[in-house]
Enzyme design. Structure first.
Site, PDB file in Angstrom:
ATOM      1  N   THR A  12       0.857  -1.174   0.000  1.00  0.00           N
ATOM      2  CA  THR A  12       0.000   0.000   0.000  1.00  0.00           C
ATOM      3  C   THR A  12       0.891   1.221   0.000  1.00  0.00           C
ATOM      4  O   THR A  12       2.096   1.119   0.205  1.00  0.00           O
ATOM      5  CB  THR A  12      -0.941   0.043   1.215  1.00  0.00           C
ATOM      6  N   ALA A 166       0.910   5.518  -7.480  1.00  0.00           N
ATOM      7  CA  ALA A 166       0.194   4.407  -8.113  1.00  0.00           C
ATOM      8  C   ALA A 166       0.671   4.158  -9.540  1.00  0.00           C
ATOM      9  O   ALA A 166       0.652   3.021 -10.019  1.00  0.00           O
ATOM     10  CB  ALA A 166      -1.307   4.673  -8.094  1.00  0.00           C
ATOM     11  N   CYS A 169       4.448   2.424  -8.517  1.00  0.00           N
ATOM     12  CA  CYS A 169       4.560   1.275  -7.613  1.00  0.00           C
ATOM     13  C   CYS A 169       3.532   0.203  -7.964  1.00  0.00           C
ATOM     14  O   CYS A 169       2.335   0.474  -7.980  1.00  0.00           O
ATOM     15  CB  CYS A 169       4.359   1.737  -6.171  1.00  0.00           C
ATOM     16  N   THR A 172       0.558  -0.486  -5.437  1.00  0.00           N
ATOM     17  CA  THR A 172      -0.316   0.652  -5.147  1.00  0.00           C
ATOM     18  C   THR A 172      -1.268   0.855  -6.319  1.00  0.00           C
ATOM     19  O   THR A 172      -0.843   0.790  -7.467  1.00  0.00           O
ATOM     20  CB  THR A 172       0.536   1.929  -4.935  1.00  0.00           C
TER      21      THR A 172
END
Length: 184
Positions: A12, A166, A169, A172
């Site tokens: 996350t 996002a 990664c 994410t």
């Protein structure tokens, strides 16, 4: 450093921005098991206590929930004292054999203070009103730091930082949850 094991649920990005009269914590919704996305809409940012504290967590999901529950208990013990509750949780984290093995981190904020609670039992305050944790934390932190001196609001900065994280990664996603409070 959190080690990634293929049978543990991870992943996350959580970012917090304190700017002007607002404090925001934003996080994505992806939960990964090894290299597989298990869930895309998890809620890892939430209000705790009496609703006057916001928190976001990263790391092993079960461990993060354990820490969140422990923090809520400390907030009941020390109402409206986020710093004190966090320091007391950190003391427990360092001395309890079970808690020391938990692989999670949290960002927490109230109207007065923003804190990171680390996997080693540290309690840290952010520089420049910005902090990020998790697999995409470095990307979100860099993006938020670049934007904090612009005229964007705390929420706009947090959302843009999460979007950038996002994009980079793999742990994410773009399912962003935001919680905010009025800051002093």
């Amino acid at each position: 450093m959190i080690e990634h094991h293929p049978t543990t649920i991870y992943g996350t990005t959580i970012v917090t921005v304190r700017k002007g009269n607002k404090v925001v914590i934003a996080g994505d919704g992806q939960v990964s098991l090894g290299n597989t996305v298990m869930k895309g809409n998890a809620r890892k940012v939430r209000r705790i206590g009496k609703g006057n504290v916001i928190a976001g967590f990263a790391g092993a999901t079960a461990d993060a929930f354990t820490l969140l529950e422990r923090l809520e208990a400390k907030l009941e013990q020390y109402p409206d004292q986020l710093m004190r509750a966090s320091v007391e949780l950190a003391k427990d984290w360092r001395t309890d054999r079970y808690l020391r093995k938990l692989e999670a981190m949290m960002l927490v904020a109230d109207s007065k203070v923003t804190l990171a609670l680390t996997g080693t039992g540290d309690v840290l305050e952010p520089e420049h009103g910005v902090m990020a944790i998790g697999s995409g934390g470095n990307y979100a932190l860099a993006a938020a730091r670049a934007l904090v001196d612009t005229d964007k609001s705390a929420e706009e900065i947090a959302r843009k930082a999460m979007d950038i994280a996002a994009d980079i990664c793999i742990y994410t996603n773009h399912n962003i949850i935001v919680e905010s409070l009025d800051a002093e």
